[in-house]
Design a protein around this motif. Structure first.
Motif, PDB file in Angstrom:
ATOM      1  N   HIS A  91      72.415 -28.426  76.419  1.00 24.46           N
ATOM      2  CA  HIS A  91      71.630 -29.577  76.851  1.00 24.46           C
ATOM      3  C   HIS A  91      70.441 -29.819  75.914  1.00 24.46           C
ATOM      4  O   HIS A  91      70.098 -30.964  75.619  1.00 24.46           O
ATOM      5  CB  HIS A  91      71.156 -29.404  78.302  1.00 24.46           C
ATOM      6  N   VAL A  92      69.825 -28.746  75.441  1.00 21.17           N
ATOM      7  CA  VAL A  92      68.731 -28.889  74.470  1.00 21.17           C
ATOM      8  C   VAL A  92      69.258 -29.580  73.210  1.00 21.17           C
ATOM      9  O   VAL A  92      68.628 -30.499  72.687  1.00 21.17           O
ATOM     10  CB  VAL A  92      68.086 -27.528  74.132  1.00 21.17           C
ATOM     11  N   ARG A  93      70.427 -29.162  72.750  1.00 16.27           N
ATOM     12  CA  ARG A  93      71.022 -29.785  71.555  1.00 16.27           C
ATOM     13  C   ARG A  93      71.249 -31.286  71.770  1.00 16.27           C
ATOM     14  O   ARG A  93      70.968 -32.100  70.892  1.00 16.27           O
ATOM     15  CB  ARG A  93      72.346 -29.102  71.216  1.00 16.27           C
ATOM     16  N   ILE A  94      71.762 -31.635  72.937  1.00 20.88           N
ATOM     17  CA  ILE A  94      72.012 -33.053  73.235  1.00 20.88           C
ATOM     18  C   ILE A  94      70.701 -33.828  73.287  1.00 20.88           C
ATOM     19  O   ILE A  94      70.602 -34.933  72.744  1.00 20.88           O
ATOM     20  CB  ILE A  94      72.797 -33.193  74.563  1.00 20.88           C
ATOM     21  N   ALA A  95      69.678 -33.259  73.909  1.00 21.39           N
ATOM     22  CA  ALA A  95      68.380 -33.939  73.994  1.00 21.39           C
ATOM     23  C   ALA A  95      67.763 -34.135  72.610  1.00 21.39           C
ATOM     24  O   ALA A  95      67.141 -35.163  72.336  1.00 21.39           O
ATOM     25  CB  ALA A  95      67.434 -33.149  74.911  1.00 21.39           C
ATOM     26  N   ILE A  96      67.940 -33.156  71.729  1.00 19.77           N
ATOM     27  CA  ILE A  96      67.444 -33.302  70.354  1.00 19.77           C
ATOM     28  C   ILE A  96      68.200 -34.426  69.651  1.00 19.77           C
ATOM     29  O   ILE A  96      67.593 -35.299  69.020  1.00 19.77           O
ATOM     30  CB  ILE A  96      67.578 -31.970  69.578  1.00 19.77           C
ATOM     31  N   ALA A  97      69.516 -34.423  69.776  1.00 23.03           N
ATOM     32  CA  ALA A  97      70.343 -35.416  69.082  1.00 23.03           C
ATOM     33  C   ALA A  97      70.129 -36.832  69.608  1.00 23.03           C
ATOM     34  O   ALA A  97      70.011 -37.778  68.825  1.00 23.03           O
ATOM     35  CB  ALA A  97      71.819 -35.040  69.200  1.00 23.03           C
ATOM     36  N   LEU A  98      70.066 -36.983  70.913  1.00 21.06           N
ATOM     37  CA  LEU A  98      69.996 -38.323  71.494  1.00 21.06           C
ATOM     38  C   LEU A  98      68.575 -38.865  71.632  1.00 21.06           C
ATOM     39  O   LEU A  98      68.360 -40.072  71.511  1.00 21.06           O
ATOM     40  CB  LEU A  98      70.665 -38.337  72.874  1.00 21.06           C
ATOM     41  N   HIS A  99      67.613 -38.000  71.901  1.00 19.97           N
ATOM     42  CA  HIS A  99      66.266 -38.469  72.202  1.00 19.97           C
ATOM     43  C   HIS A  99      65.183 -37.874  71.315  1.00 19.97           C
ATOM     44  O   HIS A  99      64.004 -38.060  71.578  1.00 19.97           O
ATOM     45  CB  HIS A  99      65.947 -38.215  73.679  1.00 19.97           C
ATOM     46  N   ASP A 100      65.584 -37.144  70.292  1.00 25.47           N
ATOM     47  CA  ASP A 100      64.651 -36.606  69.306  1.00 25.47           C
ATOM     48  C   ASP A 100      63.469 -35.891  69.966  1.00 25.47           C
ATOM     49  O   ASP A 100      62.321 -36.094  69.587  1.00 25.47           O
ATOM     50  CB  ASP A 100      64.162 -37.734  68.389  1.00 25.47           C
ATOM     51  N   ILE A 101      63.764 -35.027  70.941  1.00 24.88           N
ATOM     52  CA  ILE A 101      62.681 -34.319  71.627  1.00 24.88           C
ATOM     53  C   ILE A 101      61.955 -33.387  70.667  1.00 24.88           C
ATOM     54  O   ILE A 101      62.553 -32.861  69.723  1.00 24.88           O
ATOM     55  CB  ILE A 101      63.184 -33.534  72.855  1.00 24.88           C
ATOM     56  N   LYS A 102      60.675 -33.217  70.894  1.00 24.91           N
ATOM     57  CA  LYS A 102      59.842 -32.302  70.120  1.00 24.91           C
ATOM     58  C   LYS A 102      59.177 -31.259  71.018  1.00 24.91           C
ATOM     59  O   LYS A 102      58.636 -30.286  70.531  1.00 24.91           O
ATOM     60  CB  LYS A 102      58.735 -33.067  69.376  1.00 24.91           C
ATOM     61  N   ASP A 103      59.195 -31.527  72.326  1.00 29.00           N
ATOM     62  CA  ASP A 103      58.532 -30.647  73.288  1.00 29.00           C
ATOM     63  C   ASP A 103      59.467 -30.337  74.444  1.00 29.00           C
ATOM     64  O   ASP A 103      60.313 -31.159  74.813  1.00 29.00           O
ATOM     65  CB  ASP A 103      57.285 -31.321  73.864  1.00 29.00           C
ATOM     66  N   VAL A 104      59.253 -29.150  75.028  1.00 35.88           N
ATOM     67  CA  VAL A 104      59.971 -28.741  76.231  1.00 35.88           C
ATOM     68  C   VAL A 104      58.933 -28.262  77.235  1.00 35.88           C
ATOM     69  O   VAL A 104      58.035 -27.490  76.892  1.00 35.88           O
ATOM     70  CB  VAL A 104      60.980 -27.609  75.929  1.00 35.88           C
ATOM     71  N   TYR A 105      59.039 -28.743  78.464  1.00 31.95           N
ATOM     72  CA  TYR A 105      58.235 -28.251  79.575  1.00 31.95           C
ATOM     73  C   TYR A 105      59.139 -27.386  80.441  1.00 31.95           C
ATOM     74  O   TYR A 105      60.176 -27.849  80.918  1.00 31.95           O
ATOM     75  CB  TYR A 105      57.710 -29.392  80.445  1.00 31.95           C
ATOM     76  N   ILE A 106      58.756 -26.130  80.641  1.00 31.71           N
ATOM     77  CA  ILE A 106      59.438 -25.231  81.559  1.00 31.71           C
ATOM     78  C   ILE A 106      58.549 -25.149  82.787  1.00 31.71           C
ATOM     79  O   ILE A 106      57.433 -24.618  82.706  1.00 31.71           O
ATOM     80  CB  ILE A 106      59.644 -23.837  80.930  1.00 31.71           C
TER      81      ILE A 106
END
Length: 188
Positions: A91-106
């Protein structure tokens, strides 16, 4: 205006782009979670992924933390729990690919049923709060330098929080790609 207690300004970088949020499936705190995300100016700028226990099951293959899990109890009810980290990482990979995420909130929360049911008694004897810190910090360190594929590593800013039953947020840990800027003192 929020009446909740949130981390002080300057403790972590506020995201400027899209982010990925990992939280628990607990229904009691959904509105409080959304309130906090709105407070951090993240309205409509996050992917949301929910796992029972938030970071708990992502550490089932972590030798230092797996010993804190009651594997017999888990295997009797959640046969696929050892694969949850793999699903999370996809899911992290998909979020990077589709939405160019730079941050993660846990975003962990107190009174978590997964922690209470799937940790050993010895682990819980140190206190649930301590367990949330251990598991979320371990996950943050694992995904800070995130391997997307054999040739690509993406640096993610990762922020760990604990949501209490009144909706207050405690900052537990952050790992950033660069040092925090010095903020001017707030006028009183």
């Amino acid at each position: 205006m929020s009446y909740f207690i949130y981390p002080e300004r300057g403790i972590y970088h506020l995201p400027r782009k899209n982010i990925l949020v990992l939280s628990c499936i607990d229904l009691r705190l959904t509105d409080n979670l959304l309130e906090f995300l709105h407070f951090d100016n993240l309205t409509n700028r996050y992917d949301h992924f929910a796992l029972a226990g938030t970071s708990l099951m992502t550490q089932a293959d972590n030798p230092e933390l797996a010993v804190l899990l009651d594997h017999a109890k888990l295997e009797s009810g959640i046969k696929s729990y050892k694969k949850w980290n793999e699903v999370w990482r996809d899911h992290v990979r998909i979020a990077i690919a589709l939405h160019d995420i730079k941050d993660v909130y846990i975003i962990e929360h107190e009174d978590c049923g997964a922690y209470q049911n799937f940790l050993t008694k010895e682990a819980l004897s140190a206190g649930e709060h301590s367990c949330h810190v251990k598991f979320s910090t371990a996950l943050a360190k694992q995904i800070h330098q995130f391997r997307v594929d054999d040739h690509t590593i993406v640096t993610l800013n990762v922020h760990c929080f604990l949501l209490d039953l009144r909706g207050n947020i405690e900052h537990l840990y952050s790992i950033h790609d660069k040092a925090l800027p010095r903020l001017p003192a707030r006028k009183k």
